[in-house]
Design a protein around this motif. Structure first.
Motif, short mmCIF file in Angstrom:
data_model
loop_
_atom_site.label_atom_id
_atom_site.label_comp_id
_atom_site.label_asym_id
_atom_site.label_seq_id
_atom_site.Cartn_x
_atom_site.Cartn_y
_atom_site.Cartn_z
N PRO A 62 0.81 -1.22 0.00
CA PRO A 62 0.00 0.00 0.00
C PRO A 62 0.84 1.27 0.00
O PRO A 62 0.38 2.32 -0.44
N HIS A 63 2.09 1.19 0.46
CA HIS A 63 2.95 2.37 0.47
C HIS A 63 3.40 2.76 -0.93
O HIS A 63 4.05 3.79 -1.10
N PHE A 64 3.05 1.96 -1.96
CA PHE A 64 3.30 2.36 -3.35
C PHE A 64 2.31 3.42 -3.80
O PHE A 64 2.53 4.10 -4.80
N ILE A 65 1.21 3.56 -3.06
CA ILE A 65 0.17 4.54 -3.41
C ILE A 65 -0.01 5.56 -2.30
O ILE A 65 -0.19 6.75 -2.56
N PHE A 66 0.02 5.09 -1.05
CA PHE A 66 -0.25 5.97 0.09
C PHE A 66 1.03 6.29 0.84
O PHE A 66 1.99 5.52 0.85
N ASP A 67 1.01 7.42 1.50
CA ASP A 67 2.12 7.83 2.35
C ASP A 67 1.89 7.23 3.73
O ASP A 67 1.47 7.91 4.67
N VAL A 68 2.15 5.92 3.85
CA VAL A 68 1.92 5.18 5.09
C VAL A 68 3.12 4.28 5.36
O VAL A 68 3.97 4.06 4.49
N HIS A 69 3.14 3.73 6.57
CA HIS A 69 4.18 2.76 6.95
C HIS A 69 3.52 1.40 7.14
O HIS A 69 2.57 1.26 7.91
N VAL A 70 4.02 0.40 6.41
CA VAL A 70 3.46 -0.95 6.48
C VAL A 70 4.41 -1.82 7.30
O VAL A 70 5.55 -2.08 6.88
N THR A 71 3.96 -2.27 8.46
CA THR A 71 4.78 -3.12 9.31
C THR A 71 4.83 -4.54 8.75
O THR A 71 4.01 -4.92 7.91
N GLU A 72 5.79 -5.31 9.22
CA GLU A 72 5.93 -6.69 8.75
C GLU A 72 4.71 -7.54 9.08
O GLU A 72 4.32 -8.42 8.31
N VAL A 73 4.11 -7.29 10.23
CA VAL A 73 2.95 -8.08 10.64
C VAL A 73 1.75 -7.78 9.75
O VAL A 73 1.03 -8.69 9.32
N VAL A 74 1.53 -6.51 9.44
CA VAL A 74 0.43 -6.13 8.53
C VAL A 74 0.72 -6.65 7.13
O VAL A 74 -0.19 -7.13 6.43
#
Length: 576
Positions: free
Chosen positions: A518-530
């Motif tokens: 999702p970080h390819f589109i949104f300015d977010v941080h994706v954790t390993e668990v998510v």
């Protein structure tokens, strides 16, 4: 003897004499049954040869005394009846026991199903209420979409080892002498105009493909450059599905963080991925912290955390809540803030490791809120610190600083099974319950609970991507029509091959990549668990795009079984 034995004896006597006349004096039987007759036998044998006749003599057989029938019948029938009675009793007992066990297991399964259903309903309700708080003011402008350039960089080009984009063709930072800049920019504009010519573009591509050094990596790189050069900024493919994808990501992140997450093993109690499932019962409680941000006014922000969270996990949750209206790139990072607890007149800096950390042999447990005995409604202060400053700036003890710099083995909630202290293991003293590893399979019902809670968000995203009633982007319509034409042109192309062409070009090439990242589109941080849970959803999307029917069995992966019922529905959506 019996009648048959007597007849056999007589027959044997006749075989030993050529001509034998036997006169038998049969005495009255001693006892008589249908199968047994007891006689006193008296034989008088006369041998005749020609005209001569000789009396051989008499043979007398005295019958033996038999066992009375009154004893035989009970002796035979009583054990037989007793054996039958015992067998029937044992069979009925086993049958009743098996039936009771079946009813017990059935009742347990019903209770388990009801429990999972109630838990899904409760957690879904809680999630929807909490998501409503997060997304009540959500609109296209509030979703943290990346800027166009960052979006294209992350989707079309691979970053360097340090994660940066250093290619001049991407960064547009051309090292051109000042005297030649005008000529170079004029040439680039003319080249841009040529790319809009179909004849030139086709000849250009054919020329490149004729080169022997134009390998697969070069083709992908050139295709990305060409796509960006010809792409209209206002015709992004993500516009219709952006909101459902963002809500799915937020719901999944929220659900994962509701339960314990092992900071070292990257496993969680609530997840969709069985390999990332926390296979231990961790006791925890929910705390509401009153957070005051130093230097940003007197307002206090309530933040929900778990008492088993590490200090870094607490900081992440506080930053997410306090700066929820800012994109991730504009928020302070965990390592740039300090967390202070003020239980009284003096404050205490909280950190993952310090001299108070619990030691178990050569192991250290990461500090949690429970370790510091932080209670519900406690007041904590979040303050920014300089990168050059230590989080323990108020603790100048030389021994403490050295202890924190040691390369110790650390763990959070569960110590790895293959890393048990060797000395204690050899002595056989490692018997505490905490080190006993539970069987992961008994916790697989948690997958069902998380799946049921998130199902609406997954369905909404799939519908936004695969809904056939929505307007199709012109580029997709043109390309799919082109594939249909090629299939008609080549008579040997079957329907399944055409299906593979289309699914590989769009759903699997683009949407699976976006769903996993999702970080390819949104300015977010994706954790390993998510990310692990997103991988399960993306795998379901991939399975829905195939024509092959997957036969499921007890040996099938849990991730396949999890969405087995929904796959047929998703396949129909892909076909349409």
């Amino acid at each position: 003897m019996t009648a048959k034995e007597a007849q056999a004896f007589v027959g044997d006597a006749m075989c030993h004499v050529n001509i034998l006349q036997v006169e038998t004096d049969w005495k009255y039987p001693i006892a008589k049954t249908p199968d047994l007759i007891l006689f006193d036998l008296h034989f008088e044998d006369i041998v005749k040869f020609g005209y001569g006749e000789w009396i051989v003599g008499s043979v007398y057989y005295d019958g033996k005394d038999g066992i009375p029938l009154a004893i035989i019948i009970p002796a035979v029938l009583v054990p037989m009846l007793l054996f039958i009675a015992v067998s029937v009793y044992c069979y009925r007992r086993k049958s009743q026991q098996a039936e009771r066990e079946y009813e017990k297991v059935k009742h347990q399964l019903e209770n388990l199903e009801e429990s999972v259903r109630d838990r899904c309903k409760k957690e879904f309700t809680d999630l929807m209420i909490e998501m409503e708080d997060h997304t009540s003011d959500l609109s296209e402008a509030r979703i943290p979409f990346l800027d166009y350039k960052t979006y294209t960089d992350r989707n079309f080009f691979l970053p360097s080892k340090d994660g940066a984009m250093n290619d001049a063709m991407i960064t547009e930072k051309l090292q051109i002498p000042e005297a030649r800049k005008a000529i170079v920019f004029q040439a680039l504009n003319q080249f841009s105009n040529l790319l809009n010519s179909k004849t030139f573009l086709i000849n250009f591509i054919h020329t490149l493909e004729s080169r022997p050094d134009f390998n697969a990596r070069s083709r992908g790189y050139f295709a990305s450059l060409l796509t960006v050069a010809l792409h209209e900024k206002d015709s992004l493919l993500i516009t219709r599905s952006g909101e459902p994808l963002y809500k799915l990501f937020k719901a999944l992140k929220h659900q994962v963080e509701k339960g314990p997450v092992d900071a070292k093993m990257k496993k969680a109690k609530y997840t969709l991925n069985d390999t990332g499932l926390l296979g231990d019962d961790v006791e925890y409680s929910v705390l509401t912290l009153q957070v005051l941000v130093h230097g940003e006014g007197p307002d206090v922000t309530p933040v929900k955390v778990l008492n088993c969270d590490t200090i870094s996990q607490v900081k992440e949750k506080i930053i997410d809540q306090v700066y929820r209206n800012l994109p991730y790139s504009q928020r302070p990072k965990v390592e740039s803030v300090a967390l202070e607890w003020r239980p009284g007149s003096t404050g205490q800096i909280l950190s993952d490791l310090d001299l108070t950390s619990q030691k178990e042999g050569r192991w250290k447990r990461l500090n949690t809120l429970a370790h510091y005995n932080v209670r519900d409604n406690a007041t904590l202060v979040l303050s920014r610190v300089l990168h050059t400053q230590s989080f323990h700036q108020n603790q100048d003890n030389y021994e403490e600083k050295n202890a924190l710099l040691e390369d110790d083995n650390t763990f959070h909630l569960v110590r790895p099974a293959d890393e048990i202290d060797e000395v204690k293991s050899k002595r056989g003293s490692m018997k505490d319950k905490g080190m006993t590893k539970a069987i992961t399979e008994i916790y697989l019902t948690r997958l069902l609970s998380v799946k049921g809670t998130l199902q609406q968000f997954v369905d909404d995203f799939f519908r936004s991507v695969l809904c056939s009633s929505s307007a199709v982007p012109p580029a997709v319509k043109y390309f799919f029509d082109f594939l249909d034409e090629q299939a008609l042109k080549h008579d040997n192309v079957d329907e399944e091959t055409l299906h593979i062409w289309k699914t590989n070009s769009l759903p699997l090439r683009y949407w699976v990549n976006i769903l996993r990242n999702p970080h390819f589109i949104f300015d977010v941080h994706v954790t390993e668990v998510v990310e692990a849970s997103l991988h399960v959803i993306s795998q379901t999307f991939m399975d829905a795009c195939t024509k092959t029917e997957h036969k499921l069995s007890r040996e099938s992966p849990s991730n396949k079984l999890l969405y087995a019922k929904e796959i047929s529905t998703y396949k129909k959506m892909v076909d349409e």
